[in-house]
Design an enzyme around this catalytic site. Structure first.
Site, PDB file in Angstrom:
ATOM      1  N   GLY A 230     108.203  35.139 -37.536  1.00  0.00           N
ATOM      2  CA  GLY A 230     108.756  34.233 -36.547  1.00  0.00           C
ATOM      3  C   GLY A 230     109.731  33.248 -37.163  1.00  0.00           C
ATOM      4  O   GLY A 230     109.928  33.222 -38.383  1.00  0.00           O
ATOM      5  N   CYS A 258     105.365  37.419 -43.126  1.00  0.00           N
ATOM      6  CA  CYS A 258     106.408  36.383 -43.135  1.00  0.00           C
ATOM      7  C   CYS A 258     105.915  35.021 -42.646  1.00  0.00           C
ATOM      8  O   CYS A 258     105.200  34.355 -43.364  1.00  0.00           O
ATOM      9  CB  CYS A 258     107.637  36.878 -42.384  1.00  0.00           C
ATOM     10  SG  CYS A 258     108.531  38.108 -43.355  1.00  0.00           S
ATOM     11  N   HIS A 344     109.050  42.289 -44.848  1.00  0.00           N
ATOM     12  CA  HIS A 344     108.817  43.094 -43.647  1.00  0.00           C
ATOM     13  C   HIS A 344     108.478  44.543 -43.975  1.00  0.00           C
ATOM     14  O   HIS A 344     109.371  45.381 -44.114  1.00  0.00           O
ATOM     15  CB  HIS A 344     110.040  43.036 -42.728  1.00  0.00           C
ATOM     16  CG  HIS A 344     110.207  41.735 -42.038  1.00  0.00           C
ATOM     17  ND1 HIS A 344     109.605  41.453 -40.826  1.00  0.00           N
ATOM     18  CD2 HIS A 344     110.873  40.616 -42.392  1.00  0.00           C
ATOM     19  CE1 HIS A 344     109.912  40.217 -40.461  1.00  0.00           C
ATOM     20  NE2 HIS A 344     110.679  39.691 -41.400  1.00  0.00           N
ATOM     21  N   GLU A 346     107.399  46.682 -42.015  1.00  0.00           N
ATOM     22  CA  GLU A 346     107.813  47.529 -40.883  1.00  0.00           C
ATOM     23  C   GLU A 346     109.311  47.823 -40.921  1.00  0.00           C
ATOM     24  O   GLU A 346     109.812  48.626 -40.128  1.00  0.00           O
ATOM     25  CB  GLU A 346     107.450  46.849 -39.563  1.00  0.00           C
ATOM     26  CG  GLU A 346     108.417  45.805 -39.052  1.00  0.00           C
ATOM     27  CD  GLU A 346     108.440  44.510 -39.835  1.00  0.00           C
ATOM     28  OE1 GLU A 346     109.353  43.691 -39.623  1.00  0.00           O
ATOM     29  OE2 GLU A 346     107.533  44.302 -40.681  1.00  0.00           O
TER      30      GLU A 346
END
Length: 370
Positions: A230, A258, A344, A346
């Site tokens: 975020g 994160c 990240h 992903e």
């Protein structure tokens, strides 16, 4: 050239430095935010829709932006989240079989102002030397003094809570409701590809707003908990930090990415700080201290956790380190099923070196369930 005569534009930094360019398209515009840069060669659409970039003016270091158009499936949220775009060469035409529209059309539909023909090499070099700061991009090239006054009223990212502006307003479900594994996810700016990675491994996810309590998340009777990425400063997220503390105290399986990583650190009394210019790109080198292997990672963050405090915390083990500046890139709790990373796994965009972290999360869940 689609637009033979384009409007003059500028970028004005908070310290008074000006970079000149031209407006993308044929419209006037002005946009404010903290300036940051991403070094990725591809993935601009995913970057623009990543909630972690909310409130920021994005400088793309790749020389050509827009050359492969956009695709409606390649988004990380429901809309563009950056405040504005600064690039060198903007491509009005595109060549890609699966593209469904040009980047210009995509920006116009999302009402995003962009400027091009900026010396982005000089701009990024300046930010590297002087640090991230607020800025404005505008076609109001003759009203610099007015822009300076307006820029003074833009709040600093340091201390700014933004998760509430990108989080879901109501809880929702994602994945197959018949899945055997259930996960409660705290949305403080979650990317869609995180949910895809959880679902494709057999999870049914309930996504909760940024201020959801542990009791609310627990009512779903999940097998594991997740805290998302975020935007903004993590320290003002008192509700999320309290929820993380309660999840940990209840000895649950917890994974954070994160901003979620920073929240887990704060829940362990490890402070965070604003970085000089942050890490944003898809080729950041990270060392996995547990395996001794290097990973090429996708990163997007302007804050980091205090390494000295993490090393001194008897409950914490540092698992990953960024090889460029030795900042903490991952931690886990000793004697708890809790871990997090400052990048990240992903991707979207980026390499898939770190996808194993999702598998690790599921392995921890399966051990708990069995």
């Amino acid at each position: 050239m689609k637009y033979q005569t384009r409007k003059k534009a500028l970028m004005l930094l908070a310290d008074g430095t000006i970079f000149y360019g031209k407006a993308v398209g044929d419209k006037n515009g002005t946009a404010f935010g903290e300036v940051c840069f991403n070094t990725g060669m591809t993935g601009y659409q995913e970057i623009f829709t990543d909630p972690s970039y909310f409130g920021q003016l994005m400088v793309t270091t790749n020389a050509h932006i827009g050359n492969y158009g956009t695709n409606s499936e390649e988004v990380e949220s429901d809309a563009i989240k950056i405040s504005g775009l600064i690039c060198k060469n903007f491509s009005y035409t595109f060549s890609r079989a699966i593209a469904d529209q040009s980047l210009e059309e995509f920006l116009n539909k999302n009402n995003l102002f962009a400027i091009s023909d900026v010396d982005t090499r000089a701009l990024v070099s300046y930010i590297r030397d002087n640090g991230a700061m607020n800025a404005v991009i505008s076609t109001e090239v003759d009203n610099i003094e007015s822009l300076k006054e307006q820029l003074k009223n833009i709040p600093s990212m340091d201390g700014l809570e933004l998760a509430s502006q990108v989080s879901t307003k109501e809880s929702y479900y994602y994945g197959d409701e018949n899945s055997s594994i259930k996960i409660s996810a705290l949305d403080i700016g979650i990317k869609k590809n995180i949910l895809r990675n959880l679902a494709k491994r057999g999870a049914y996810i309930k996504v909760f707003p940024y201020n959801a309590s542990f009791e609310e998340m627990k009512a779903f009777n999940p097998d594991g908990y997740f805290i998302s990425n975020g935007p903004g400063d993590p320290e003002p997220l008192v509700d999320a930090i309290k929820t993380a503390k309660d999840i940990i105290a209840n000895d649950e399986v917890l994974f954070g990415i994160c901003l979620g990583h920073q929240v887990i650190a704060l829940a362990n009394e490890i402070s965070t700080y604003k970085m000089h210019n942050g890490h944003r790109g898809i080729n950041h080198p990270v060392m996995n201290l547990l395996t001794g292997k290097g990973e090429i990672t996708s990163q997007n963050h302007g804050f980091a956790i205090n390494r000295e405090e993490a090393e001194a915390n008897k409950n914490i083990e540092i698992t990953h380190v960024h090889l460029n500046d030795k900042t903490v890139a991952g931690i886990k709790m000793k004697n708890k099923k809790v871990f997090s990373v400052q990048y990240h796994p992903e991707a979207s965009p980026g390499p898939h070196d770190a996808e194993y972290l999702f598998d690790q999360f599921f392995e921890m869940i399966k051990v708990k369930v069995n």
